[in-house]
Design an enzyme around this catalytic site. Structure first.
Site, PDB file in Angstrom:
ATOM      1  N   TYR A 108       0.836  -1.338   0.038  1.00 60.18           N
ATOM      2  CA  TYR A 108      -0.025  -0.049   0.049  1.00 60.18           C
ATOM      3  C   TYR A 108       0.736   1.282   0.252  1.00 60.18           C
ATOM      4  CZ  TYR A 108       1.041  -0.309   5.032  1.00 60.18           C
ATOM      5  OH  TYR A 108       1.451  -0.508   6.354  1.00 60.18           O
ATOM      6  N   ASP A 148      -3.435   1.985  10.370  1.00 66.91           N
ATOM      7  CA  ASP A 148      -2.301   1.274  10.799  1.00 66.91           C
ATOM      8  C   ASP A 148      -1.186   1.160   9.684  1.00 66.91           C
ATOM      9  OD1 ASP A 148      -0.337  -0.281  12.094  1.00 66.91           O
ATOM     10  OD2 ASP A 148      -1.675  -2.276  11.923  1.00 66.91           O
ATOM     11  N   ILE A 149      -0.736   2.484   9.560  1.00 63.63           N
ATOM     12  CA  ILE A 149       0.331   2.612   8.349  1.00 63.63           C
ATOM     13  C   ILE A 149       1.858   2.452   8.876  1.00 63.63           C
ATOM     14  CG2 ILE A 149       0.912   4.365   6.712  1.00 63.63           C
ATOM     15  CD1 ILE A 149      -1.992   3.326   6.469  1.00 63.63           C
ATOM     16  N   GLU A 150       2.409   1.387   8.412  1.00 62.87           N
ATOM     17  CA  GLU A 150       3.930   0.887   8.986  1.00 62.87           C
ATOM     18  C   GLU A 150       4.809   1.143   7.647  1.00 62.87           C
ATOM     19  OE1 GLU A 150       3.897  -2.306  11.303  1.00 62.87           O
ATOM     20  OE2 GLU A 150       1.835  -2.042  12.059  1.00 62.87           O
ATOM     21  N   SER A 151       4.627   1.739   6.680  1.00 63.84           N
ATOM     22  CA  SER A 151       5.493   2.245   5.442  1.00 63.84           C
ATOM     23  C   SER A 151       5.177   3.388   4.741  1.00 63.84           C
ATOM     24  CB  SER A 151       5.631   0.869   4.710  1.00 63.84           C
ATOM     25  OG  SER A 151       4.469   0.620   3.932  1.00 63.84           O
TER      26      SER A 151
END
Length: 293
Positions: A108, A148-151
């Protein structure tokens, strides 16, 4: 004189209603293990006030958005629409059900403001109050969207603003940043002040998590987060050692006797977030802490 006597109970009632609406609760992530039981099973525990359905893990960069609920269902055959009545049953119990975007292993990104607007419209029509012939979770109208954005990290502020702009329905916004402050991926989004709930991941980050009886790093990070634009801040914890390979498990008795008393004094304290339903069902973590949250 009679009216004067009626004012006091009215004010007390209003005060109680305000307190009730801001009451602390437990949030949990559901959807990433086919052995965790159904969504309705999770809600029927009566342990959770928020359930994040995890995840919409593919979106942006020209991709068709797609949910991935691990072993629960196959979205390519509309197999996830079976959860619509379960979502509605959870909501009937007063539980807010949100769709979580991203996760630790998704594909994403948002490469432009236009992509952010396009994704907002997709979410509105397929999961929220809009209409579509291909709603992945059926006709149920979710309460909001979790980030929940981890990149990456660009344009999520614009996504939040677009979701907040749908006047037909209050779209609750939540975020799950890592505990080092500010978060590398979500800072600009959180600084919009539009997020109702920010459940900070106080695990898998040694510099700001509980470790060997020491709560100081955690409390210091907590104080930074409560100074942010978040409306309510939740303590994100793993339900077991298996849920957090890089550490951060807080034994339930330590959480209730040491950590919660140290953080509940903040007016922004919202409760506890647990990762995740599968591990919580195995460990009984929420059962052990719910009376103290």
């Amino acid at each position: 004189m009679e009216k004067c006597f009626n004012i006091i109970p009215s004010l007390l009632l209003i005060s109680l209603l305000i307190k009730s609406s801001n009451a602390a609760g437990i949030a949990v992530y559901w959807g990433q293990n086919g052995n965790e039981g159904s969504l309705q099973d999770a809600c029927n525990t009566n342990n959770y006030q928020f359930v994040n359905i995890a995840f919409l893990s593919t979106f942006g960069n020209g991709q068709n958005p797609q949910i991935n609920l691990a072993g629960h269902c196959d979205p390519s055959t509309n197999g996830c629409t079976k959860f619509s009545p379960e979502i509605q049953a959870c909501q009937a119990k007063g539980i807010k059900v949100l769709l979580s975007l991203g996760g630790g292993a998704g594909s994403y990104s948002l490469n432009s403001a236009e992509e952010a607007t396009t994704l907002a419209n997709y979410l509105w029509n397929n999961f929220l109050g809009g209409t579509s012939t291909s709603r992945p979770l059926g006709d149920a109208v979710l309460d909001g969207i979790d980030f929940d954005i981890e990149s990456g990290g660009q344009h999520y502020d614009e996504l939040a603003k677009a979701l907040n702009g749908f006047s037909q329905q209050k779209v609750y916004l939540s975020a799950a940043p890592q505990c080092p402050y500010p978060d590398a991926h979500l800072d600009s989004a959180i600084q919009t002040g539009l997020f109702d709930y920010v459940w900070v991941q106080f695990y898998n980050n040694p510099q700001c998590q509980y470790s060997n009886g020491n709560i100081n790093n955690l409390v210091n990070a907590w104080n930074q987060w409560t100074s942010s634009q978040a409306k309510q801040v939740f303590l994100g914890v793993p339900a077991s050692d298996a849920a957090a390979p890089s550490g951060g498990l807080i034994p339930a008795d330590v959480l209730t006797s040491q950590v919660l008393p140290a953080i509940k004094t903040s007016p922004k304290y919202g409760g506890v977030m647990i990762w995740d339903r599968f591990n919580d069902a195995q460990s009984g973590y929420s059962n052990a802490i719910k009376g103290s949250v």
